[in-house]
Design a protein around this motif. Structure first.
Motif, PDB file in Angstrom:
ATOM      1  N   GLU A 135       1.404   0.196  28.808  1.00 16.23           N
ATOM      2  CA  GLU A 135       1.815  -0.717  29.251  1.00 16.23           C
ATOM      3  C   GLU A 135       1.229  -1.815  29.447  1.00 16.23           C
ATOM      4  O   GLU A 135       1.704  -2.765  29.143  1.00 16.23           O
ATOM      5  CB  GLU A 135       2.360  -0.468  30.680  1.00 16.23           C
ATOM      6  N   ALA A 136      -0.108  -1.574  29.429  1.00 17.98           N
ATOM      7  CA  ALA A 136      -1.195  -2.683  29.452  1.00 17.98           C
ATOM      8  C   ALA A 136      -1.213  -3.475  28.092  1.00 17.98           C
ATOM      9  O   ALA A 136      -1.201  -4.912  28.559  1.00 17.98           O
ATOM     10  CB  ALA A 136      -2.528  -2.353  30.675  1.00 17.98           C
ATOM     11  N   ILE A 137      -1.372  -3.131  27.337  1.00 17.69           N
ATOM     12  CA  ILE A 137      -1.090  -3.340  25.874  1.00 17.69           C
ATOM     13  C   ILE A 137       0.232  -3.769  25.787  1.00 17.69           C
ATOM     14  O   ILE A 137       0.118  -5.232  25.232  1.00 17.69           O
ATOM     15  CB  ILE A 137      -1.604  -2.633  24.979  1.00 17.69           C
ATOM     16  N   CYS A 138       1.139  -2.945  25.532  1.00 14.65           N
ATOM     17  CA  CYS A 138       2.385  -3.695  25.278  1.00 14.65           C
ATOM     18  C   CYS A 138       3.499  -4.813  25.658  1.00 14.65           C
ATOM     19  O   CYS A 138       4.309  -5.204  25.474  1.00 14.65           O
ATOM     20  CB  CYS A 138       3.167  -2.162  25.206  1.00 14.65           C
ATOM     21  N   VAL A 139       3.614  -4.894  26.857  1.00 14.83           N
ATOM     22  CA  VAL A 139       4.641  -4.950  27.980  1.00 14.83           C
ATOM     23  C   VAL A 139       4.165  -6.440  28.397  1.00 14.83           C
ATOM     24  O   VAL A 139       5.023  -7.065  28.155  1.00 14.83           O
ATOM     25  CB  VAL A 139       4.393  -4.752  29.621  1.00 14.83           C
ATOM     26  N   PRO A 140       2.536  -7.200  27.920  1.00 16.26           N
ATOM     27  CA  PRO A 140       2.319  -8.699  27.493  1.00 16.26           C
ATOM     28  C   PRO A 140       2.903  -8.533  26.070  1.00 16.26           C
ATOM     29  O   PRO A 140       3.259 -10.515  26.222  1.00 16.26           O
ATOM     30  CB  PRO A 140       1.262  -8.740  27.907  1.00 16.26           C
ATOM     31  N   LEU A 141       2.927  -7.698  25.499  1.00 18.78           N
ATOM     32  CA  LEU A 141       3.103  -8.353  23.718  1.00 18.78           C
ATOM     33  C   LEU A 141       4.432  -8.627  23.370  1.00 18.78           C
ATOM     34  O   LEU A 141       5.820  -8.684  22.885  1.00 18.78           O
ATOM     35  CB  LEU A 141       3.026  -7.311  23.328  1.00 18.78           C
ATOM     36  N   ARG A 142       5.561  -7.949  25.146  1.00 23.36           N
ATOM     37  CA  ARG A 142       7.403  -8.193  25.091  1.00 23.36           C
ATOM     38  C   ARG A 142       7.387  -6.609  23.636  1.00 23.36           C
ATOM     39  O   ARG A 142       7.814  -6.386  22.918  1.00 23.36           O
ATOM     40  CB  ARG A 142       7.908  -9.054  24.334  1.00 23.36           C
ATOM     41  N   VAL A 143       6.800  -5.920  23.695  1.00 19.71           N
ATOM     42  CA  VAL A 143       6.693  -4.653  22.388  1.00 19.71           C
ATOM     43  C   VAL A 143       7.066  -3.803  23.419  1.00 19.71           C
ATOM     44  O   VAL A 143       6.298  -3.241  24.372  1.00 19.71           O
ATOM     45  CB  VAL A 143       5.140  -4.387  21.801  1.00 19.71           C
ATOM     46  N   GLN A 144       8.450  -2.621  23.259  1.00 20.15           N
ATOM     47  CA  GLN A 144       9.015  -0.963  23.926  1.00 20.15           C
ATOM     48  C   GLN A 144       7.096  -0.210  23.593  1.00 20.15           C
ATOM     49  O   GLN A 144       6.883  -0.758  22.818  1.00 20.15           O
ATOM     50  CB  GLN A 144       9.910  -0.703  23.228  1.00 20.15           C
ATOM     51  N   PRO A 145       6.431  -0.338  25.062  1.00 20.89           N
ATOM     52  CA  PRO A 145       5.362   0.968  25.249  1.00 20.89           C
ATOM     53  C   PRO A 145       5.885   2.121  24.410  1.00 20.89           C
ATOM     54  O   PRO A 145       7.131   2.651  24.854  1.00 20.89           O
ATOM     55  CB  PRO A 145       5.032   0.831  26.279  1.00 20.89           C
ATOM     56  N   PRO A 146       5.498   3.046  23.307  1.00 22.81           N
ATOM     57  CA  PRO A 146       5.484   4.211  22.848  1.00 22.81           C
ATOM     58  C   PRO A 146       5.745   5.260  24.151  1.00 22.81           C
ATOM     59  O   PRO A 146       6.482   6.210  23.825  1.00 22.81           O
ATOM     60  CB  PRO A 146       4.024   4.992  21.657  1.00 22.81           C
TER      61      PRO A 146
ATOM     62  N   ALA B  14      28.253  -3.924  35.626  1.00 26.99           N
ATOM     63  CA  ALA B  14      27.387  -3.997  34.965  1.00 26.99           C
ATOM     64  C   ALA B  14      25.564  -5.123  35.408  1.00 26.99           C
ATOM     65  O   ALA B  14      25.626  -5.053  36.631  1.00 26.99           O
ATOM     66  CB  ALA B  14      27.597  -5.937  34.062  1.00 26.99           C
ATOM     67  N   ALA B  15      25.123  -4.590  34.589  1.00 22.48           N
ATOM     68  CA  ALA B  15      23.069  -5.004  35.578  1.00 22.48           C
ATOM     69  C   ALA B  15      22.384  -5.067  33.822  1.00 22.48           C
ATOM     70  O   ALA B  15      22.583  -4.519  32.751  1.00 22.48           O
ATOM     71  CB  ALA B  15      23.172  -3.902  36.236  1.00 22.48           C
ATOM     72  N   THR B  16      21.168  -5.845  33.984  1.00 28.07           N
ATOM     73  CA  THR B  16      20.522  -5.634  33.415  1.00 28.07           C
ATOM     74  C   THR B  16      19.145  -4.156  33.178  1.00 28.07           C
ATOM     75  O   THR B  16      18.697  -3.889  34.786  1.00 28.07           O
ATOM     76  CB  THR B  16      19.236  -6.763  33.120  1.00 28.07           C
ATOM     77  N   TYR B  17      18.898  -2.857  32.424  1.00 25.88           N
ATOM     78  CA  TYR B  17      18.216  -2.170  32.593  1.00 25.88           C
ATOM     79  C   TYR B  17      16.796  -2.845  32.765  1.00 25.88           C
ATOM     80  O   TYR B  17      16.595  -3.484  32.145  1.00 25.88           O
ATOM     81  CB  TYR B  17      18.819  -0.848  32.308  1.00 25.88           C
ATOM     82  N   ARG B  18      16.434  -1.210  32.592  1.00 27.76           N
ATOM     83  CA  ARG B  18      14.648  -1.451  32.461  1.00 27.76           C
ATOM     84  C   ARG B  18      14.474  -2.119  30.388  1.00 27.76           C
ATOM     85  O   ARG B  18      14.732  -0.955  29.813  1.00 27.76           O
ATOM     86  CB  ARG B  18      13.691  -0.250  32.511  1.00 27.76           C
ATOM     87  N   GLU B  19      13.641  -2.886  30.496  1.00 25.16           N
ATOM     88  CA  GLU B  19      13.455  -3.735  28.972  1.00 25.16           C
ATOM     89  C   GLU B  19      11.763  -4.140  29.153  1.00 25.16           C
ATOM     90  O   GLU B  19      11.568  -5.002  29.827  1.00 25.16           O
ATOM     91  CB  GLU B  19      14.128  -5.102  28.993  1.00 25.16           C
ATOM     92  N   ALA B  20      11.474  -3.686  28.070  1.00 21.37           N
ATOM     93  CA  ALA B  20       9.640  -3.929  28.331  1.00 21.37           C
ATOM     94  C   ALA B  20      10.157  -5.753  27.802  1.00 21.37           C
ATOM     95  O   ALA B  20      10.164  -6.382  27.171  1.00 21.37           O
ATOM     96  CB  ALA B  20       9.220  -3.617  26.628  1.00 21.37           C
ATOM     97  N   GLY B  21       8.588  -6.416  29.074  1.00 24.03           N
ATOM     98  CA  GLY B  21       8.333  -7.371  28.793  1.00 24.03           C
ATOM     99  C   GLY B  21       9.338  -8.906  28.863  1.00 24.03           C
ATOM    100  O   GLY B  21       9.273  -9.384  29.281  1.00 24.03           O
ATOM    101  N   GLN B  22      10.231  -8.124  30.284  1.00 22.97           N
ATOM    102  CA  GLN B  22      11.298  -9.064  31.013  1.00 22.97           C
ATOM    103  C   GLN B  22      11.111  -9.327  32.282  1.00 22.97           C
ATOM    104  O   GLN B  22      10.141  -8.710  33.083  1.00 22.97           O
ATOM    105  CB  GLN B  22      12.141  -8.013  30.928  1.00 22.97           C
TER     106      GLN B  22
END
Length: 331
Positions: free
Chosen positions: A271-282, A77-85
């Motif tokens: 990333e600059a736009i989406c990550v702070p909003l916890r939205v997965q970047p396209p 088990a591990a936590t993988y890459r997730e936007a805004g985490q």
């Protein structure tokens, strides 16, 4: 009869490993987060003869209870890459969670912990192929915390009272995997242009071979205290990998090669736009790294010391993966 605990059992790798161990006559318990107990995968695991223990890696008492009475703990088990985490979430699972597993295994009387790290701790392989002694070069918080967790596990083993084996899997794929689906689907629809020259190396490992490698890490006496890269029989260039997938799909790959830098800049902007909003970047820079960073590894140590012998070469593994995607209606 040997008894084992597998963490991350509802995931692709952990689920395959649990079933692989059962088929080898091992009694298996799987650790499942309480919020995941109702998932269909859990019922399937139970049907396969896997005992389910409820617990989260952040809950030291629950992890210790799950470790009671097992001989080997396979910590997948591990936590993988997730936007805004936040970085703290990676550290809670990939570092503190490792500490809970080590402490629980020791308290429960386990003989060995097989800790699943990642070949990603080596980052870009500047002088391929890399072996276990290659320099560390983690490229993001996920790889940073995986390296920190690996080092914590190794130190615990060196302190005595518990055998620890570090496994670094490389490019896991096969039936049930969805991480490579976008690539397979893009090639099948002739919508997968290669960024850059496509001459970076890529190394894939078929899931069945990986599971056998994990089992060997858990059972070979001489493996105690060792670190092993678990990879497929060979690595290849990205161009060749695309050609192999296209051949199995019976399509012609796009002859297009696009420059890297516009996509890297676009990824940074997303990333600059989406990550702070916890939205997965396209699009994000790590996806662009797929085209620019070499991943080629030497598995001699695992072959020699474990008897690891990956049997599924790329064309056959790709064929099986495509068949599964098609059976699921994904291609």
């Amino acid at each position: 009869m040997t008894a084992a605990l597998v963490t991350g059992v509802t995931g692709f790798t952990g689920g395959h490993l649990a079933r692989h161990l059962v088929h080898r006559g091992i009694t298996v318990r799987g650790l499942v987060r309480p919020r995941s107990l109702g998932r269909p995968e859990v019922a399937t695991l139970r049907e396969a003869g896997i005992d389910i223990a409820s617990g989260d890696l952040t809950d030291a008492a629950a992890v210790a209870a799950a470790c009671e009475g097992v001989d080997v703990v396979y910590h997948i088990a591990a936590t993988y890459r997730e936007a805004g985490q936040p970085d703290s979430a990676y550290r809670a699972i990939n570092v503190q969670g490792v500490e809970h597993v080590i402490d629980g295994a020791r308290a429960g009387g386990a003989r060995r912990v097989v800790h699943c790290s990642t070949g990603g701790v080596h980052g870009h392989v500047a002088n391929p192929p890399a072996n276990e002694d290659a320099p560390f070069n983690p490229g993001d918080v996920y790889q940073d915390t995986k390296l920190e967790g690996e080092q914590l596990a190794r130190a615990a083993g060196q302190a005595g009272g518990l055998e620890v084996v570090i496994a670094r899997p490389i490019g896991i794929y096969g039936p049930g995997d969805l991480r490579f689906l976008k690539m397979f689907r893009g090639i099948s629809r002739r919508r997968f242009p290669v960024l850059g020259a496509g001459e970076v190396f890529y190394h894939l490992t078929y899931i069945d071979d990986l599971c056998e490698g994990f089992r060997l890490c858990g059972e070979v006496p001489a493996a105690a205290g060792g670190t092993y890269i678990l990879g497929g029989p060979r690595y290849t260039t990205l161009n060749t990998l695309v050609d192999l997938i296209a051949a199995e799909l019976k399509v012609k790959p796009l002859p297009v090669h696009l420059p890297v830098w516009p996509f890297w800049l676009a990824g940074a902007a997303c990333e600059a736009i989406c990550v702070p909003l916890r939205v997965q970047p396209p699009l994000y820079r790590r996806r662009v790294d797929f085209y620019t960073k070499s991943r080629a590894f030497d598995i001699t140590r695992a072959r020699t010391e474990l008897g690891f012998a990956p049997a599924v070469d790329l064309p056959e593994g790709i064929r099986r993966t495509i068949a599964w995607y098609r059976a699921q209606g994904l291609l």
